[in-house]
Design a protein around this motif. Structure first.
Motif, PDB file in Angstrom:
ATOM      1  N   TYR A  56     -80.683 -76.817   7.770  1.00 55.59           N
ATOM      2  CA  TYR A  56     -80.810 -77.090   6.337  1.00 55.59           C
ATOM      3  C   TYR A  56     -82.257 -77.045   5.875  1.00 55.59           C
ATOM      4  O   TYR A  56     -82.656 -77.815   4.999  1.00 55.59           O
ATOM      5  N   LEU A 114     -75.696 -75.091  -6.017  1.00 54.61           N
ATOM      6  CA  LEU A 114     -76.089 -76.297  -5.278  1.00 54.61           C
ATOM      7  C   LEU A 114     -75.972 -77.515  -6.191  1.00 54.61           C
ATOM      8  O   LEU A 114     -76.166 -77.399  -7.407  1.00 54.61           O
ATOM      9  N   ILE A 159     -71.474 -70.661  -4.097  1.00 54.36           N
ATOM     10  CA  ILE A 159     -71.866 -70.224  -2.748  1.00 54.36           C
ATOM     11  C   ILE A 159     -70.733 -70.448  -1.749  1.00 54.36           C
ATOM     12  O   ILE A 159     -70.516 -69.624  -0.855  1.00 54.36           O
ATOM     13  N   CYS A 160     -69.993 -71.563  -1.923  1.00 57.49           N
ATOM     14  CA  CYS A 160     -68.895 -71.830  -0.981  1.00 57.49           C
ATOM     15  C   CYS A 160     -67.874 -70.694  -1.021  1.00 57.49           C
ATOM     16  O   CYS A 160     -67.412 -70.219   0.021  1.00 57.49           O
ATOM     17  N   LEU A 163     -69.273 -67.685   0.686  1.00 57.46           N
ATOM     18  CA  LEU A 163     -69.258 -67.786   2.150  1.00 57.46           C
ATOM     19  C   LEU A 163     -67.856 -67.519   2.686  1.00 57.46           C
ATOM     20  O   LEU A 163     -67.693 -66.866   3.723  1.00 57.46           O
ATOM     21  N   SER A 333     -71.214 -80.956   5.649  1.00 54.10           N
ATOM     22  CA  SER A 333     -71.823 -79.818   4.960  1.00 54.10           C
ATOM     23  C   SER A 333     -70.741 -79.077   4.180  1.00 54.10           C
ATOM     24  O   SER A 333     -69.751 -78.621   4.770  1.00 54.10           O
ATOM     25  N   TYR A 335     -71.076 -76.184   2.784  1.00 53.75           N
ATOM     26  CA  TYR A 335     -71.117 -74.789   3.231  1.00 53.75           C
ATOM     27  C   TYR A 335     -70.443 -74.658   4.597  1.00 53.75           C
ATOM     28  O   TYR A 335     -69.702 -73.706   4.860  1.00 53.75           O
ATOM     29  N   SER A 338     -66.775 -74.691   4.246  1.00 54.85           N
ATOM     30  CA  SER A 338     -66.276 -73.415   3.703  1.00 54.85           C
ATOM     31  C   SER A 338     -66.110 -72.389   4.812  1.00 54.85           C
ATOM     32  O   SER A 338     -65.101 -71.680   4.881  1.00 54.85           O
ATOM     33  N   SER A 362     -63.102 -73.499  -2.071  1.00 56.14           N
ATOM     34  CA  SER A 362     -64.522 -73.744  -2.349  1.00 56.14           C
ATOM     35  C   SER A 362     -64.685 -75.069  -3.107  1.00 56.14           C
ATOM     36  O   SER A 362     -65.639 -75.802  -2.888  1.00 56.14           O
ATOM     37  N   SER A 366     -66.580 -78.399  -1.783  1.00 56.66           N
ATOM     38  CA  SER A 366     -67.693 -78.936  -2.569  1.00 56.66           C
ATOM     39  C   SER A 366     -67.540 -80.431  -2.838  1.00 56.66           C
ATOM     40  O   SER A 366     -68.531 -81.129  -3.084  1.00 56.66           O
TER      41      SER A 366
ATOM     42  N   GLU B 156     -79.913 -66.851  -3.735  1.00 60.23           N
ATOM     43  CA  GLU B 156     -78.612 -67.535  -3.772  1.00 60.23           C
ATOM     44  C   GLU B 156     -77.491 -66.502  -3.732  1.00 60.23           C
ATOM     45  O   GLU B 156     -76.483 -66.680  -3.088  1.00 60.23           O
ATOM     46  N   SER B 168     -72.807 -63.524  -0.714  1.00 57.94           N
ATOM     47  CA  SER B 168     -73.609 -64.735  -0.525  1.00 57.94           C
ATOM     48  C   SER B 168     -75.022 -64.341  -0.082  1.00 57.94           C
ATOM     49  O   SER B 168     -75.226 -63.299   0.548  1.00 57.94           O
TER      50      SER B 168
END
Lengths: 425, 373
Positions: A56, A114, A159-160, A163, A333, A335, A338, A362, A366, B156, B168
């Motif tokens: 991280y 985020l 982002i999730c 991924l 986490s 992420y 995910s 996702s 989150s 991002e 991503s």
């Protein structure tokens, strides 16, 4: 020692270190990871612990630099001025005010994916205003953390979901509508559940008396140049790729903060940096500890043990398992949840619309930003609203969490029907 | 007392950084390869894109054969360096190939930077050893992604060039999402661009990009082919099936950009193909992670996954050892070249010396990687 037994050792060590030895959670996670490595026959696993603590690095840098930016923004007088402007503009329209504040908190998450930038920038900006309504710090913290969570899930950047897409080689296309539908109505509903009553009886004049004075007359519009630069640098690379370079979020915060030294009241760079370091230190240790913890979960096979046990559940239990395990794993986490849980779950549900499933997963992952051990959203919101016991913020956030879980499970169950509705079938 | 404790803790952390840092630094050292006598020369990738010179992106191209009227095949290993069968199959080709007609170019470490580190959170071993007649031979385990020391920070959202597809941010360091590359782009885009230039300048007829994937991934034990490579790949899959090796044929998706089979196919004249073998260490369901997982491919969690039909290929306690995965790649390369020879007989490529799938199962991988050629 079996994978399940290693997991039990790690959790027992973590609990013992936090509750009996009263060690900071970051240190406790690191010790728990070390014990897990020993229990799984990998010795102290120093290289794994070191590698894991780097997991991280980017969020660590974002937390410390965004706090530095906020310190400068507040001390320059811009934060107080912004709040005064919001009260004067929207103060007599409670519906508009609550909606505006929720969307404002969500905004950084929508462009970064985020929660931390939401809580630490726009969340911190509106915290004095929320408190000026007479809301408890826990309620104000829950409002900010909830906005951050919905911002993280809302489009265009989730982002999730990206991924999960990456894990199954699926382009991140078609997510905007389902994610908007999943987040905006629920975010506004949550805003009213948390703060609606306070704002209906909101007295703008009383609030203005409690808020710091506006410094607009002294410095004019240039007070907000750091915020403008922050937005331009964050959004510019997406809107004008190749024209505005992508500096990385940490550097964007630092550059914008440095501009803030010249746009308002006199600010001590040393004091601001020291404050940011002090405030963020426990969070940084926590993130490094979680990285080491995840690394050893993987090394020892405990991660796989969790995933396979979840996927082995029969149909209705799988829904229950998803509702509990995905957010809980997201507590380590979002992420990670995910990738580790979201991808296999999606692959086990390939008969349903992939986009709806990935979007729902996702959102479930989150929710982890509310969950221990990290509880990142509420942990960051605590000091901003002056709430020492962050568990109080979690209690206030229960309804948005429960509603989100119900919505995501419905999205998974009715994925194919909803896909037709959104034109994705 | 407090300052003494702080100093001791700081010294402890510095010592930890030093000890582990020295270990991580070893990841930058390329293991030696011992090309077969048929080998002609190596050339750096920077010959095709000078900006890569003296960077971790500059990687060796091993060339076999001449421009004698035969075709040219390019084999890419190590696009994703946490997929060891991909680069070990390339090493095996380099150390055993005896070319008779045409040219074979092998890039065993396509993303050399990705072989210099492992992915945080995945707990991969730094290396693993294979027994050979000359003792154990050590090979590095790498990452799916370019080393962040070479490309950082991640955006991002990664916007693929030139399609504009969004992925991503981490995929900005994934070579197989960065084709056809970009001369003025990121480190990984420049590597992708250089490899595309290699294909163009050397008039490569057939590209074979070697990969591994987790057992729950839908495209597994498969050959993925661009439209132009479909005839060649169909013949290959048929021949593989006749030899008892189960391979699926997958068309390259037209709307998923950045992958070698799509972009090299669209942006160069080659027939672009990609092969996937099944490796448990790629998977999220795996149990204990270590060098044995790479070598033996055994994992009790995946046995349970197979029982609940979560795997796309059959899986038992016997696992899927490295010999099987490398053997499938080697046999797949042979059959793709055979398919190419049937589609373009005037440009046929012929070779000998490379063990087949059954040879590898019988004698083991170390037998053909003894390093004494």
């Amino acid at each position: 020692m079996s994978e399940g037994a290693v997991l039990a050792v790690m959790l027992a060590a973590l609990g013992g270190a936090v509750f009996l030895l009263r060690l900071p959670t970051g240190v406790a996670l690191f010790l728990s990871a070390m014990l897990g490595s020993l229990a799984s026959g990998n010795g102290l696993g120093l290289s794994f612990l070191t590698e894991g603590s780097m997991l991280y690095l980017d969020p660590i840098m974002i937390v410390i630099t965004s706090l530095f930016f906020m310190a400068v923004f507040e001390r320059s007088g811009a934060l107080g001025t912004l709040n005064v402007w919001v009260v004067r503009t929207f103060g007599r329209h409670s519906f508009l005010l609550v909606s505006f504040l929720m969307l404002l908190v969500m905004f950084p998450g929508m462009v970064t994916g985020l929660t931390a930038p939401c809580v630490l920038t726009t969340g911190a900006m509106i915290a004095p205003l929320l408190l000026s309504t007479g809301a408890s710090p826990a309620t104000a913290g829950a409002f900010i953390a909830t906005g951050a969570f919905f911002g993280m899930v809302a489009p265009p950047v989730n982002i999730c979901a990206m991924l999960i897409c990456g894990g199954v080689d699926m382009p991140y296309i078609g997510f905007d509508l389902p994610l908007l539908a999943a987040t905006i109505p629920l975010a506004l509903l949550s805003a009213y559940l948390l703060m609606g009553a306070r704002f209906r009886s909101f007295d703008p004049d009383a609030a203005l008396a409690l808020l710091p004075m506006s410094r607009y007359d002294a410095h004019g519009i240039k007070l907000f140049l750091p915020l403008l630069l922050l937005l331009v640098l964050m959004l510019g690379e997406k809107i004008l790729p190749g024209v505005i370079p992508f500096l990385g979020i940490p550097l964007i915060f630092v550059v914008s903060a440095l501009l803030g030294l010249f746009t308002g009241d006199k600010v001590s760079i040393r004091d601001s940096a020291l404050w940011a370091t002090r405030e963020s230190l426990s969070i940084l240790a926590l993130l490094a500890g979680i990285g080491a913890f995840i690394e050893v979960l993987t090394l020892s096979g405990a991660r796989g043990w969790i995933v396979i046990n979840l996927l082995s559940l029969p149909d209705w239990q799988l829904y229950l398992g998803m509702a509990i395990l995905v957010p809980l794993f997201g507590g380590i986490s979002a992420y990670g949840a995910s990738v580790v849980l979201g991808v296999p779950i999606l692959l086990s549900l390939l008969d349903r619309n992939n986009i709806l499933i990935a979007a729902a997963l996702s959102m479930l992952a989150s929710i982890g930003d509310f969950m221990p051990p990290t509880r990142l959203a509420i942990l960051l919101a605590g000091p901003i609203v002056g709430e020492d016991r962050v568990s109080r913020i979690l209690k206030r956030s229960v309804w948005p969490i429960v509603l989100s879980v119900i919505l995501t499970l419905a999205m998974i169950y009715f994925a194919n029907d909803l896909a037709k509705l959104f034109g994705l079938a | 007392m407090k300052s003494l404790l702080s100093t001791l803790l700081l010294l402890l952390v510095l010592s930890l950084c030093l000890v582990t840092g020295l270990g991580f630094r070893q990841g930058r050292v390329d293991e030696p390869l011992y090309p077969s006598p048929s080998f002609k020369r190596t050339a750096p990738l920077s010959n095709y894109f000078a900006q890569l010179k003296n960077t971790p992106g500059d990687t060796e191209i091993f060339e076999f054969g001449e421009q004698d009227g035969g075709g040219t095949v390019l084999v890419l290993g190590g696009t994703h360096c946490d997929e060891p069968a991909s680069y070990l199959a390339a090493y095996l080709l380099i150390e055993n190939l005896k070319l008779e007609r045409g040219r074979v170019l092998v890039v065993p470490r396509a993303n050399r930077s990705a072989l210099s580190h492992t992915t945080p959170g995945e707990a991969f071993p730094a290396s693993f050893e294979i027994e050979t007649a000359n003792g154990p031979r050590r090979f590095r385990m790498g990452s799916r992604y370019t080393n962040p020391l070479d490309q950082w920070p991640d955006p991002e959202v990664f916007v693929h060039y030139p399609s504009g597809q969004e992925l991503s941010g981490m995929d900005s360091r994934n070579l197989n999402r960065n084709y056809p590359g970009r001369a003025d782009g990121s480190f990984t885009q420049r590597v992708g661009h250089a490899l595309a230039e290699l294909v163009r300048v050397e008039n490569v007829d057939l590209v074979i990009d070697l990969h591994e994937a987790s057992l729950e991934y839908p495209v597994i034990n498969a050959i993925v082919a661009h439209e132009r490579a479909m005839d060649c790949a169909s013949i290959a899959v048929l021949e593989l099936q006749l030899e008892g090796l189960d391979f699926a044929l997958e068309p390259s998706p037209a709307n998923f950009h950045g992958l070698s089979h799509r972009e090299l196919g669209d942006h160069t004249a080659c027939m672009a193909t990609l092969m996937e073998s099944a490796n448990v260490i790629q998977g999220r369901l795996r149990g204990r992670t270590g060098a044995e997982t790479i070598l033996k491919g055994q994992d009790p969690m995946y046995v349970r996954a197979a029982e609940i039909e979560m795997t796309r290929v059959p899986y038992t306690e016997d696992g899927i050892p490295l010999e099987v995965r490398v053997g499938r790649h080697i046999e797949g390369v042979a059959k793709l070249i055979s398919g190419f020879n049937q589609v373009k007989p005037e440009r046929a490529i012929t070779y000998a010396g490379v063990p087949g799938y059954s040879d590898l199962q019988k004698n083991g991988l170390g037998h053909y990687l003894s390093g004494t050629k």
